[in-house]
Write a protein that holds these residues in place. Structure first.
Motif, PDB file in Angstrom:
ATOM      1  N   LYS A  51       0.839  -1.202   0.000  1.00  0.00           N
ATOM      2  CA  LYS A  51       0.000   0.000   0.000  1.00  0.00           C
ATOM      3  C   LYS A  51       0.880   1.260   0.000  1.00  0.00           C
ATOM      4  O   LYS A  51       0.531   2.270  -0.614  1.00  0.00           O
ATOM      5  CB  LYS A  51      -0.914  -0.011   1.228  1.00  0.00           C
ATOM      6  N   THR A  52       2.008   1.186   0.679  1.00  0.00           N
ATOM      7  CA  THR A  52       2.934   2.325   0.710  1.00  0.00           C
ATOM      8  C   THR A  52       3.380   2.664  -0.716  1.00  0.00           C
ATOM      9  O   THR A  52       3.311   3.817  -1.142  1.00  0.00           O
ATOM     10  CB  THR A  52       4.166   1.982   1.583  1.00  0.00           C
ATOM     11  N   ILE A  53       3.788   1.648  -1.451  1.00  0.00           N
ATOM     12  CA  ILE A  53       4.243   1.865  -2.833  1.00  0.00           C
ATOM     13  C   ILE A  53       3.085   2.398  -3.678  1.00  0.00           C
ATOM     14  O   ILE A  53       3.237   3.340  -4.439  1.00  0.00           O
ATOM     15  CB  ILE A  53       4.784   0.545  -3.429  1.00  0.00           C
ATOM     16  N   TYR A  54       1.912   1.786  -3.487  1.00  0.00           N
ATOM     17  CA  TYR A  54       0.725   2.191  -4.248  1.00  0.00           C
ATOM     18  C   TYR A  54       0.399   3.666  -4.015  1.00  0.00           C
ATOM     19  O   TYR A  54       0.111   4.408  -4.946  1.00  0.00           O
ATOM     20  CB  TYR A  54      -0.453   1.288  -3.833  1.00  0.00           C
ATOM     21  N   LEU A  55       0.461   4.094  -2.745  1.00  0.00           N
ATOM     22  CA  LEU A  55       0.091   5.482  -2.424  1.00  0.00           C
ATOM     23  C   LEU A  55       1.035   6.478  -3.096  1.00  0.00           C
ATOM     24  O   LEU A  55       0.595   7.491  -3.622  1.00  0.00           O
ATOM     25  CB  LEU A  55       0.117   5.702  -0.908  1.00  0.00           C
TER      26      LEU A  55
END
Lengths: 92, 202
Positions: A51-55
């Motif tokens: 999710k960190t990468i996605y954000l």
């Protein structure tokens, strides 16, 4: 706040980057997936890592340059003559 | 295929090497937004980012006759820009430690206990609120420069591992190591932030 420090889980962590980038060998992917099915803490780490990468990816937006910054750049490069052409091409 | 790939094929290397200004203007038009964005995220200051942007294209123009096209033009420009940004940071903070100083091969940093909070469940509008976006940017600036660059090129600008390695002039293995450390560090930082949001909701 809970902390996750199961020593046995660190080998999952070492492969995490390759796993989310789809660059990990299939059998190791299965190993991670089996592990996180049983280890809730690792499941959360994997999900929040993804999710960190996605954000960051989601919020980056289109590359934009303020018009005054662009103008000064073209001037500095002695490319003022091409400012008009470039604008037209941008809108093609 | 990314936007950068689509643009890449349109340029005549021969014209660029011969100092064709119109062709160079097209390169500037195509990539100045990407370079400015990278510089801004790296330096967090619009004036500094503009200086890096201008220096990048001035250097690129002078170096073009020697550019053989082994890398993509975009990768080559990112390489010049990252060097410019790093030089800029050195000048501003001449006493700062070198890029490599905090990158010793010990993995102690990676073995710290991880914070376990499942914040993926937060609604999208909270995950990407203005405040959250500011926190995302601030978290990047807290990364050591070398990790910051690897992350920005790979996960923000969307370069491949090979292109990032070319831009940073390091091995692909080193890119992967830096990227993983950057991602882990950012995950920790975001976890602390979003946990606060979850507690506020409770």
């Amino acid at each position: 706040m809970m902390h996750h420090d199961h020593k046995n889980c660190y080998h999952i962590l070492d492969s995490l980057s390759d796993y989310v980038d789809g660059e990990l060998r299939e059998e190791l992917c299965h190993e991670i997936e089996r592990h996180i099915a049983d280890c809730e803490d690792c499941r959360i780490v994997v999900d929040t890592y993804k999710k960190t990468i996605y954000l960051y990816h989601e919020t980056v937006g289109e590359p934009e340059i303020p018009s005054d910054v662009r103008l000064r750049l073209f001037r500095r490069l002695d490319l003022e003559d091409f400012l008009g052409d470039a604008i037209e091409e941008t809108h093609e | 295929m990314t936007n950068q790939d689509r643009t890449e094929a349109h340029f005549s290397l021969e014209a660029l090497q011969n100092g064709d200004q119109a062709e160079f203007a097209r390169v500037v038009e195509a990539y100045s937004g990407y370079i400015y964005r990278l510089a801004l995220k790296m330096l967090q200051n619009p004036q500094d980012a503009e200086d890096v942007l201008q220096e990048t294209f001035i250097k690129a123009f002078h170096a073009l006759p020697k550019f053989q096209g082994q890398s993509k033009i975009s990768t080559w420009l990112y390489r010049i820009a990252t060097n410019e940004a790093l030089m800029f940071l050195r000048k501003k903070r001449p006493d700062s430690i070198s890029v490599e100083a905090n990158l010793q091969d010990d993995n102690d940093e990676d073995k710290k206990p991880l914070q376990i909070v499942d914040w993926c469940c937060l609604p999208e509008n909270e995950l990407v609120s203005d405040e959250a976006r500011q926190h995302l940017d601030d978290s990047i600036t807290q990364l050591p420069e070398s990790l910051r660059l690897a992350f920005l090129l790979r996960d923000v600008e969307g370069l491949s591992t090979r292109e990032t390695a070319e831009a940073l002039e390091i091995s692909e293995t080193a890119v992967k190591t830096r990227l993983h450390r950057a991602r882990l560090s950012l995950r920790e930082n975001l976890t602390a932030y979003y946990q606060g949001q979850i507690l506020e909701r409770a």
